[in-house]
Design an enzyme around this catalytic site. Structure first.
Site, PDB file in Angstrom:
ATOM      1  N   ASN A   4     -68.161  61.236 -35.812  1.00 31.33           N
ATOM      2  CA  ASN A   4     -69.430  60.735 -35.296  1.00 31.33           C
ATOM      3  C   ASN A   4     -70.463  61.853 -35.468  1.00 31.33           C
ATOM      4  OD1 ASN A   4     -69.000  62.559 -33.149  1.00 31.33           O
ATOM      5  ND2 ASN A   4     -68.109  60.980 -31.855  1.00 31.33           N
ATOM      6  N   GLU A  54     -69.649  65.277 -33.826  1.00 33.87           N
ATOM      7  CA  GLU A  54     -68.538  65.935 -34.528  1.00 33.87           C
ATOM      8  C   GLU A  54     -68.992  66.495 -35.864  1.00 33.87           C
ATOM      9  OE1 GLU A  54     -65.151  63.021 -32.507  1.00 33.87           O
ATOM     10  OE2 GLU A  54     -65.883  62.644 -34.540  1.00 33.87           O
ATOM     11  N   ASP A 104     -62.031  53.614 -32.389  1.00 34.82           N
ATOM     12  CA  ASP A 104     -60.689  53.150 -32.743  1.00 34.82           C
ATOM     13  C   ASP A 104     -60.768  51.853 -33.544  1.00 34.82           C
ATOM     14  OD1 ASP A 104     -59.717  55.262 -31.227  1.00 34.82           O
ATOM     15  OD2 ASP A 104     -59.403  54.036 -29.444  1.00 34.82           O
TER      16      ASP A 104
END
Length: 337
Positions: free
Chosen positions: A214, A217, A285
């Protein structure tokens, strides 16, 4: 709903999910028990300035890498999960949930290993919506024992023989150590699609097929603040070069996604739909599960990213840890016609 050229692009993807049931995905990662305790509160304790919660009910859901596996299965894919589980209450609960969902699990364990568990306490007044008050985490602290890491590497190597794609869900609990990463990089080098979502150690996965950070990150990985779209483009290209992967999929929350490829291209994908997110828990996820399953079904990186974008927009409309079914995904794509 999407309109114009975006509508045509989405409607052209309908054939892909129809082939998901024949595809096999290997999930490698941290298998987490998401435990929810629900209660009611109406007064403050005399012992300390805290609310008293009267227990009403509790439940356990597949979390972390286990939620990725659950999303693959909900999309009708066949999935095997490889990770570590303790010989404890939460480990037994996860095994039962895997079995009920039709997910094969090859879990390693050893004496003293605890199942990764995130316990959330949600409470509210008589006529109010429950709010999360506290989260308590328990599980492995520090690296897994060397023997267990070698066992996990062997399990990954064996399970990959029957897989069409591998998805890695690394939450930092130690399952995806050096030994497992070595197997994953070799598989990617042999042509197996290996898609990685790693919260803390993305740089250690250089050489896999696709990485999915993301924006925060990506900032950590590149050391660059992402204030503008130009910053994002520069950071994305730099990260792709550093990681040596074939594609980089950056999730951007309400701004959608950005897909970078090894040829220097970048595809800015706007967020799907106009509804505000209800709960973003586990949305990543769903995205990585859909992306990997789409690649297994023969999608290009761009097609897989767009399917994942739609699936992500659906799951954030649900409360708590959730999945998106193939029927829900197909219904949304048909609505885009």
């Amino acid at each position: 709903m999407a309109t114009g050229s975006t509508t045509r692009a989405l409607s052209s993807l309908i054939q892909l999910p129809q082939g998901f049931a024949r595809k096999r995905v290997l999930l490698v990662g941290d298998l987490v028990a998401d435990r929810y305790i629900y209660g009611q509160t109406d007064r403050v304790s005399r012992e300390a300035p805290v609310l008293i919660v009267r227990h009403e009910s509790s439940e356990v859901k597949l979390g972390g890498g286990a939620n990725v596996a659950a999303n693959v299965r909900a999309l009708s894919g066949q999935v095997t999960a490889v990770g570590a589980l303790g010989v404890d209450e939460m480990g037994r609960a996860l095994r039962q949930l895997f079995s009920a969902a039709g997910i094969r699990v090859n879990a390693a364990g050893a004496r003293g290993i605890q199942t990764e568990t995130k316990t959330r306490i949600l409470a509210g007044g008589m006529s109010t919506t429950r709010q999360q008050m506290l989260r308590v985490d328990r599980g492995q602290r520090g690296p897994l024992p060397p023997r267990l890491r070698k066992t996990l590497a062997r399990l990954v190597e064996k399970a990959a023989q029957d897989a069409d794609a591998v998805v890695v869900s690394d939450y930092g609990a130690g399952v995806v150590g050096e030994e497992v990463r070595g197997v994953l990089k070799r598989l990617a080098g042999e042509g197996m699609p290996v898609c990685v979502d790693s919260r803390y150690t993305l740089a250690s996965f250089a050489g896999v097929t696709v990485c999915k950070p993301n924006e925060p990150e990506l900032e950590v990985l590149t050391g660059r603040p992402l204030r503008t779209e130009a910053d994002l483009r520069e950071a994305g290209h730099a990260a792709l070069k550093r990681l040596g992967c074939r594609a980089l999929l950056v999730t951007r929350g309400r701004h959608g996604m950005a897909l970078f490829d090894e040829r220097g291209g970048v595809d800015m994908i706007p967020v799907h739909g106009a509804k505000e997110a209800v709960d973003v828990t586990g949305a990543g996820d769903t995205v990585i599960a859909t992306f990997a399953l789409a690649l297994a079904a023969g999608a290009s990186f761009g097609e897989a990213a767009r399917l994942a974008n739609v699936a992500g927009s659906l799951v954030v409309q649900k409360q708590g840890t959730a999945t998106v079914s193939r029927e829900e995904l197909l219904g949304e794509l048909r609505g885009a016609r």
